[in-house]
Write a protein that holds these residues in place. Structure first.
Motif, PDB file in Angstrom:
ATOM      1  N   SER A 375       6.968  32.076   7.509  1.00  0.00           N
ATOM      2  CA  SER A 375       7.530  32.563   8.777  1.00  0.00           C
ATOM      3  C   SER A 375       8.950  32.061   8.991  1.00  0.00           C
ATOM      4  N   HIS A 376       9.166  30.784   8.679  1.00  0.00           N
ATOM      5  CA  HIS A 376      10.505  30.234   8.855  1.00  0.00           C
ATOM      6  C   HIS A 376      11.472  30.840   7.839  1.00  0.00           C
ATOM      7  N   ARG A 377      10.982  31.049   6.637  1.00  0.00           N
ATOM      8  CA  ARG A 377      11.825  31.678   5.623  1.00  0.00           C
ATOM      9  C   ARG A 377      12.201  33.101   6.055  1.00  0.00           C
ATOM     10  N   GLU A 378      11.274  33.771   6.721  1.00  0.00           N
ATOM     11  CA  GLU A 378      11.573  35.124   7.208  1.00  0.00           C
ATOM     12  C   GLU A 378      12.742  35.098   8.192  1.00  0.00           C
ATOM     13  N   ASN A 379      12.764  34.139   9.093  1.00  0.00           N
ATOM     14  CA  ASN A 379      13.896  34.003  10.006  1.00  0.00           C
ATOM     15  C   ASN A 379      15.181  33.675   9.244  1.00  0.00           C
ATOM     16  N   LEU A 380      15.075  32.781   8.272  1.00  0.00           N
ATOM     17  CA  LEU A 380      16.260  32.368   7.522  1.00  0.00           C
ATOM     18  C   LEU A 380      16.887  33.527   6.759  1.00  0.00           C
ATOM     19  N   LEU A 381      16.058  34.454   6.288  1.00  0.00           N
ATOM     20  CA  LEU A 381      16.552  35.516   5.418  1.00  0.00           C
ATOM     21  C   LEU A 381      16.695  36.874   6.103  1.00  0.00           C
ATOM     22  N   PHE A 382      16.222  37.006   7.331  1.00  0.00           N
ATOM     23  CA  PHE A 382      16.213  38.315   7.998  1.00  0.00           C
ATOM     24  C   PHE A 382      17.617  38.918   8.030  1.00  0.00           C
ATOM     25  N   ARG A 383      17.746  40.109   7.455  1.00  0.00           N
ATOM     26  CA  ARG A 383      19.065  40.722   7.294  1.00  0.00           C
ATOM     27  C   ARG A 383      19.633  41.266   8.594  1.00  0.00           C
ATOM     28  N   GLY A 384      18.810  41.355   9.635  1.00  0.00           N
ATOM     29  CA  GLY A 384      19.311  41.823  10.916  1.00  0.00           C
ATOM     30  C   GLY A 384      20.087  40.776  11.689  1.00  0.00           C
ATOM     31  N   PHE A 385      19.943  39.510  11.317  1.00  0.00           N
ATOM     32  CA  PHE A 385      20.675  38.444  11.991  1.00  0.00           C
ATOM     33  C   PHE A 385      22.072  38.302  11.385  1.00  0.00           C
ATOM     34  N   ASP A 386      23.054  38.021  12.247  1.00  0.00           N
ATOM     35  CA  ASP A 386      24.413  37.787  11.741  1.00  0.00           C
ATOM     36  C   ASP A 386      25.046  36.518  12.296  1.00  0.00           C
ATOM     37  N   VAL A 387      24.344  35.830  13.241  1.00  0.00           N
ATOM     38  CA  VAL A 387      24.864  34.581  13.803  1.00  0.00           C
ATOM     39  C   VAL A 387      23.741  33.564  13.893  1.00  0.00           C
ATOM     40  N   VAL A 388      24.128  32.284  13.984  1.00  0.00           N
ATOM     41  CA  VAL A 388      23.144  31.222  14.116  1.00  0.00           C
ATOM     42  C   VAL A 388      23.765  30.065  14.882  1.00  0.00           C
ATOM     43  N   GLY A 389      22.925  29.370  15.643  1.00  0.00           N
ATOM     44  CA  GLY A 389      23.328  28.130  16.303  1.00  0.00           C
ATOM     45  C   GLY A 389      22.296  27.063  15.983  1.00  0.00           C
ATOM     46  N   ILE A 390      22.747  25.868  15.624  1.00  0.00           N
ATOM     47  CA  ILE A 390      21.831  24.805  15.210  1.00  0.00           C
ATOM     48  C   ILE A 390      22.032  23.579  16.082  1.00  0.00           C
ATOM     49  N   GLY A 391      20.909  23.048  16.568  1.00  0.00           N
ATOM     50  CA  GLY A 391      20.932  21.818  17.354  1.00  0.00           C
ATOM     51  C   GLY A 391      20.202  20.711  16.628  1.00  0.00           C
ATOM     52  N   VAL A 392      20.731  19.503  16.684  1.00  0.00           N
ATOM     53  CA  VAL A 392      20.123  18.336  16.038  1.00  0.00           C
ATOM     54  C   VAL A 392      20.125  17.179  17.027  1.00  0.00           C
TER      55      VAL A 392
END
Length: 410
Positions: A375-392
């Motif tokens: 499931s997480h890999r699906e989000n990582l690779l989904f071609r419909g996404f073009d932006v990302v924001g990461i919080g740590v």
């Protein structure tokens, strides 16, 4: 860790989640025939039986006899409900890491759980080395460790104490928070066999779904019934190799895995854990956020995808949620401040989005866990996404709470 995908529009909100990890093993055999011609090639030998891997996965596994060691009894009582499989795992970990300290390798713990026939998810392990008789000191430190996480449900534990000749004492503890129990499920099957899965929920859930990941192809949900606390599902193991069976539930805090098991069709389980690094783990970035951005795009490039652009709006939301998880001591899509849908609405954002969350000892370990999950890999690779924001959000114990929010601006 957990994954969520949503599409937010003015008219509707749709949500779904898949989570999982796979220890794969492939192999096949053809028994020889008495009528074979000498010109026919010799068939592959039967795989050697892995006697150390349990024949059945089920929970709970109550201890059958009282523990002889008073220190073990006291520490186990302070930890939670005793479970024989978790005690077996603690014993294996003590054998492997008797000279280590702190939390142990997650891949090793997960494999040991499956080999012991336990379906538990999100296991934690802890090791203490001290002077013989320092039971109170060990208990205080163990309780501090136990308070660092809370996944809900019933807490079960396995504890092993070893007294050494040099007046030293070691303690190994394994703990899980159990949200569902699995009825006996064989770990071996024939290719083409129908597999019946039955489980009982220990917490309320609005929905339950069984997802299977076979030796080939993408994970797929199978028809699942939920009647009260009883969950039933059925699928066909139609290819040789390892099958991951994972029960997902929509519980307090959002969708998450409740239990999982491995079934090996026409082959034997692996004898050792399998660890696959995520693309980009070799990054030299010292900043965990920068490292995670690097690994996210390395994952996409590895599958011929387009790298994602960094989005400051999503990064702010992701950082806020990572800190909320740290404060709540809980890995979830909703820790009380609202799920991703609500958080996007409050920020005035209307877009298709997905979210991965994790809690790990480092950025590399967090990304490895996310990459290993379908499931997480699906989000990582989904071609419909073009932006990302990461919080740590770094924790006092050195671990990291991670939130990745993916979006589509199209």
């Amino acid at each position: 860790m957990s994954a969520l995908w949503i599409a937010v529009t003015r008219q509707c909100v749709a949500a779904a989640a898949w989570c999982g990890a796979l220890v794969a093993c492939a192999g096949s055999s053809v028994p020889p025939s008495a009528q074979q011609s000498p010109r026919v090639p010799t068939p592959a030998a039967e795989p050697a039986v892995n006697t150390r891997f349990a024949a059945v996965t089920e929970s709970p596994r109550p201890t059958l006899a009282a523990l002889d060691d008073p220190a073990e009894r006291e520490l186990l009582s302070a930890c939670g409900e005793a479970d024989a499989a978790l005690i077996a795992v603690a014993t294996q970990l003590a054998d492997r890491r008797s000279d280590a300290s702190g939390e142990l390798d997650v891949d090793t713990i997960s494999y040991a759980l499956r080999a012991a026939g336990a379906p538990y998810v999100w296991p934690r392990a802890w090791l203490f080395n001290g002077r013989d008789g320092e039971v109170e000191a060990a208990k205080t430190r163990m309780q501090r460790w136990l308070s660092s996480f809370s996944d809900g449900g019933a807490r079960r534990c396995g504890v092993l104490v070893r007294h050494q000749e040099n007046t030293r004492m070691s303690v190994t503890a394994v703990a899980v928070d159990v949200l569902a129990d699995l009825e006996p499920l064989a770990t071996r099957a024939r290719v083409g066999q129908w597999i019946e899965v039955s489980a009982r929920l220990r917490v309320p859930a609005s929905e339950a779904k069984l997802v299977v990941l076979g030796p080939r192809g993408a994970p797929r949900p199978v028809p699942t019934s939920l009647e009260g606390s009883r969950v039933r599902a059925r699928f066909n193991a139609d290819a040789p190799g390892a099958w991951l069976v994972q029960l997902l539930g929509s519980v307090d805090g959002g969708p998450r895995p409740l239990l999982e098991a491995l079934i090996f069709a026409g082959t034997e389980p692996p004898r050792t854990p399998t660890t696959n690094q995520a693309p980009g783990e070799d990054t030299r970035a010292s900043d965990p956020r920068v490292a995670l951005y690097t690994m996210v795009n390395a994952a996409r490039v590895s599958e011929r995808g387009i790298p994602l652009s960094r989005d400051e709006r999503l990064e702010a939301l992701a950082q806020e949620h990572a800190e909320a998880m740290r404060n709540a001591r809980k890995t979830a899509h909703d820790t009380g401040e609202g799920d991703l849908v609500r958080r996007l609405e409050r920020a005035g954002l209307e877009l298709s989005a997905g979210e991965n969350v994790a809690h790990a000892g480092s950025a590399a370990l967090a990304q490895r866990a996310l990459w290993a999950s379908p499931s997480h890999r699906e989000n990582l690779l989904f071609r419909g996404f073009d932006v990302v924001g990461i919080g740590v959000a770094p924790d006092a114990d050195g671990t990291l709470w991670v939130c990745q929010i993916f979006g589509s601006t199209h």
